[in-house]
Scaffold this motif. Structure first.
Motif, mmCIF file in Angstrom:
data_model
loop_
_atom_site.group_PDB
_atom_site.id
_atom_site.type_symbol
_atom_site.label_atom_id
_atom_site.label_comp_id
_atom_site.label_asym_id
_atom_site.label_seq_id
_atom_site.Cartn_x
_atom_site.Cartn_y
_atom_site.Cartn_z
ATOM 1 N N GLU A 186 17.423 -35.159 -6.606
ATOM 2 C CA GLU A 186 16.722 -34.193 -5.741
ATOM 3 C C GLU A 186 17.588 -33.809 -4.546
ATOM 4 O OE1 GLU A 186 13.166 -36.132 -4.497
ATOM 5 O OE2 GLU A 186 12.155 -35.836 -6.404
ATOM 6 N N LYS A 187 18.180 -34.805 -3.928
ATOM 7 C CA LYS A 187 19.021 -34.560 -2.742
ATOM 8 C C LYS A 187 20.200 -33.660 -3.093
ATOM 9 C CE LYS A 187 21.466 -37.030 0.922
ATOM 10 N NZ LYS A 187 21.890 -38.351 1.416
ATOM 11 N N THR A 188 20.834 -33.932 -4.218
ATOM 12 C CA THR A 188 21.972 -33.118 -4.661
ATOM 13 C C THR A 188 21.530 -31.679 -4.919
ATOM 14 O OG1 THR A 188 22.973 -35.055 -5.695
ATOM 15 C CG2 THR A 188 23.754 -32.901 -6.432
ATOM 16 N N ILE A 189 20.411 -31.523 -5.599
ATOM 17 C CA ILE A 189 19.913 -30.185 -5.921
ATOM 18 C C ILE A 189 19.556 -29.428 -4.647
ATOM 19 C CG2 ILE A 189 18.008 -28.939 -7.016
ATOM 20 C CD1 ILE A 189 18.036 -31.183 -9.172
ATOM 21 N N ARG A 190 18.834 -30.089 -3.734
ATOM 22 C CA ARG A 190 18.463 -29.433 -2.464
ATOM 23 C C ARG A 190 19.690 -28.986 -1.678
ATOM 24 N NH1 ARG A 190 14.424 -33.613 -1.644
ATOM 25 N NH2 ARG A 190 12.421 -32.734 -2.217
ATOM 26 N N LYS A 191 20.683 -29.849 -1.624
ATOM 27 C CA LYS A 191 21.900 -29.541 -0.864
ATOM 28 C C LYS A 191 22.617 -28.323 -1.451
ATOM 29 C CE LYS A 191 26.056 -31.909 0.776
ATOM 30 N NZ LYS A 191 26.812 -33.175 0.721
ATOM 31 N N LYS A 192 22.741 -28.282 -2.767
ATOM 32 C CA LYS A 192 23.439 -27.165 -3.404
ATOM 33 C C LYS A 192 22.642 -25.869 -3.285
ATOM 34 C CE LYS A 192 26.354 -29.798 -6.479
ATOM 35 N NZ LYS A 192 26.901 -29.961 -7.817
ATOM 36 N N ILE A 193 21.323 -25.947 -3.378
ATOM 37 C CA ILE A 193 20.498 -24.749 -3.224
ATOM 38 C C ILE A 193 20.580 -24.240 -1.794
ATOM 39 C CG2 ILE A 193 18.115 -23.918 -3.161
ATOM 40 C CD1 ILE A 193 17.605 -25.541 -5.670
ATOM 41 N N LYS A 194 20.562 -25.151 -0.832
ATOM 42 C CA LYS A 194 20.675 -24.743 0.572
ATOM 43 C C LYS A 194 21.989 -24.016 0.818
ATOM 44 C CE LYS A 194 20.608 -26.542 5.266
ATOM 45 N NZ LYS A 194 20.642 -27.747 6.099
ATOM 46 N N ASN A 195 23.083 -24.560 0.270
ATOM 47 C CA ASN A 195 24.385 -23.888 0.409
ATOM 48 C C ASN A 195 24.384 -22.538 -0.279
ATOM 49 O OD1 ASN A 195 25.394 -26.038 1.863
ATOM 50 N ND2 ASN A 195 26.297 -27.029 0.075
ATOM 51 N N PHE A 196 23.728 -22.437 -1.433
ATOM 52 C CA PHE A 196 23.657 -21.174 -2.177
ATOM 53 C C PHE A 196 22.890 -20.126 -1.382
ATOM 54 C CE2 PHE A 196 21.334 -18.465 -5.204
ATOM 55 C CZ PHE A 196 22.407 -17.881 -5.857
ATOM 56 N N LEU A 197 21.777 -20.522 -0.786
ATOM 57 C CA LEU A 197 20.951 -19.571 -0.038
ATOM 58 C C LEU A 197 21.603 -19.143 1.269
ATOM 59 C CD1 LEU A 197 17.419 -21.091 -0.621
ATOM 60 C CD2 LEU A 197 18.426 -19.102 -1.711
ATOM 61 N N GLU A 198 22.436 -20.003 1.840
ATOM 62 C CA GLU A 198 23.126 -19.653 3.084
ATOM 63 C C GLU A 198 24.262 -18.674 2.847
ATOM 64 O OE1 GLU A 198 24.249 -23.348 4.852
ATOM 65 O OE2 GLU A 198 22.228 -23.771 5.569
ATOM 66 N N ASP A 199 24.822 -18.687 1.656
ATOM 67 C CA ASP A 199 25.961 -17.789 1.349
ATOM 68 C C ASP A 199 25.526 -16.384 1.135
ATOM 69 O OD1 ASP A 199 27.653 -19.887 1.564
ATOM 70 O OD2 ASP A 199 27.821 -20.256 -0.573
#
Length: 143
Positions: free
Chosen positions: A130-143
């Motif tokens: 979950e933590k890995t997925i949240r982190k990658k989604i957060k980075n994706f949405l910020e880009d």
């Protein structure tokens, strides 16, 4: 820059005229959204969908829930594809446990029993996924 009267767009919040300057594209987007909202209310009034929810011909659903815009559909598709790719990149053990817990709806103790391990280990693995997925989604949405 356009001068916009907020009272025109938000009459319940602004009882007196309140002017602000907005960039042209923001003012246009605000105006388009207001037009779309008013059109939705007109459709509800026209079909009398504000009180009749038993016709079962889809008029109420269509009037109350406006269809998604093409940009929204594309954004959802891109986010879904990214989410699937992130999940596929998880280590095999995390992927199996994450899938069993969230997709299959299995309990942690059942997953642990099948794998012959401790439920706490399964929980840590799912939480790390979950933590890995949240982190990658957060980075994706910020880009």
């Amino acid at each position: 820059m356009k001068k916009v009267n907020l009272r025109k767009f938000y009459p319940s919040l602004y009882t007196k005229d309140a002017y602000i300057f907005l960039p042209d594209n923001v003012a246009a987007a605000l105006w388009e959204e207001t037009k779309r909202e008013r059109a939705g209310y007109a459709k509800i009034r026209y079909h009398r969908a504000y009180y009749s929810l038993d016709r079962e011909d889809g008029i109420e659903r269509f009037a109350l829930h406006s269809p998604m815009l093409p940009e929204d559909i594309l954004q959802q598709k891109e986010l879904r594809e990214f989410l699937y790719s992130v999940i596929r990149e998880l280590p095999e053990k995390q992927l199996k446990r994450f899938y069993a817990y969230y997709v299959l709806g299995m309990k942690l103790k059942d997953i642990a029993r099948i794998e012959g391990t401790d439920a706490a280990a399964v929980l840590r693995s799912v939480q790390k996924a979950e933590k890995t997925i949240r982190k990658k989604i957060k980075n994706f949405l910020e880009d």
